[in-house]
Design an enzyme around this catalytic site. Structure first.
Site, short mmCIF file in Angstrom:
data_model
loop_
_atom_site.label_atom_id
_atom_site.label_comp_id
_atom_site.label_asym_id
_atom_site.label_seq_id
_atom_site.Cartn_x
_atom_site.Cartn_y
_atom_site.Cartn_z
N HIS A 118 0.69 -1.21 -0.22
CA HIS A 118 -0.04 0.01 0.17
C HIS A 118 0.61 1.46 0.00
CE1 HIS A 118 -3.50 -2.50 1.82
NE2 HIS A 118 -3.54 -2.63 0.51
N CYS A 133 3.40 13.44 -7.13
CA CYS A 133 2.52 14.58 -7.64
C CYS A 133 1.54 13.92 -8.63
CB CYS A 133 3.38 15.40 -8.38
SG CYS A 133 2.55 16.85 -9.50
#
Length: 250
Positions: A94, A102
């Site tokens: 995860h 970004c």
């Protein structure tokens, strides 16, 4: 694995989902207010997250890896404590809160860099807490976050920054899933530590092992959705049983 380091889980006996609704990918990408709320709460929580230390369970897993008994580590945790405890080549299913990405240009930067920029942009934002959620944020009211200033990506002059973790509603990158499947397929045994296996993200590897005839051992406090596939289940705190296991096999 990290509850004994002061970072709660989502679904364990004291799991945070009973009192906390985590940020979803859809909310984060679709609402400027949601992003402000997340970053304000995460900015406070980062103090506690970076102060967390690996516990004896993390260190025992690293010891088992050094002994050649653990040949692959896959974690759903995003805190980096396996690596801090000495483990190598950890698949962070995860992602990691220690990195920021970004969404516009893909640039990746250390979380410490963003923390410095957020401190400069919010010099009077001084909330403190000792209670943190598994995704690294804390509970703050709307009034407390209303004036928080979010900063954008420096590489593309203002792009939307997101912690490099998989939010609820977001898909785990395929390369991590494939790597994890391969580790399971090459193992003599799959050892599950501290997961309820409620969601398919982790449970699929138990199902994969079962299909391949690979034994599954689950150590967790409480029942899991993987128990029907397990050769052995143990209800025990990891910080106690894992050091004993590592010492017995040394």
């Amino acid at each position: 694995m990290s509850t004994e380091s002061g970072i709660p889980d989502y679904r364990g006996p004291r799991g945070s989902l009973s009192r906390h609704t985590p940020m979803t990918y859809q909310d984060f990408t679709g609402s400027e207010a949601a992003r402000r709320r997340y970053w304000a709460r995460s900015h406070v929580g980062w103090r506690t997250m970076t102060g967390a230390a690996p516990n004896s369970g993390h260190e025992a897993v690293a010891a088992l890896q050094r002994q050649g008994l653990v040949t692959g580590i896959v974690t759903q945790n995003v805190d980096g404590l396996h690596q801090a405890g000495g483990a190598r080549e950890v698949v962070e299913l995860h992602g990691s809160l220690h990195h920021v990405v970004c969404l516009d240009c893909g640039d990746s930067t250390p979380r410490e860099e963003l923390d410095h920029r957020l401190r400069q942009a919010n010099p009077s934002f001084g909330f403190k807490t000792t209670t943190i959620n598994p995704d690294g944020d804390v509970e703050l009211g709307d009034a407390e976050v209303s004036g928080f200033r979010v900063v954008g990506c420096l590489a593309c002059d203002g792009g939307t920054l997101k912690p490099d973790v998989v939010f609820f509603g977001e898909t785990v990158p395929a390369d991590r899933v494939h790597t994890s499947y391969a580790l399971v397929a090459g193992a003599r045994l799959l050892l599950v530590l501290g997961s309820s296996l409620t969601v398919l993200s982790g449970r699929r590897f138990v199902l994969h092992a079962a299909r391949l005839g690979i034994p599954v051992v689950i150590i967790n406090q409480g029942e899991t959705r993987g128990d029907p596939y397990a050769t052995l289940t143990l209800d025990a705190p990891l910080g106690t049983i894992l050091p004993e296991l590592a010492q017995a096999l040394a």
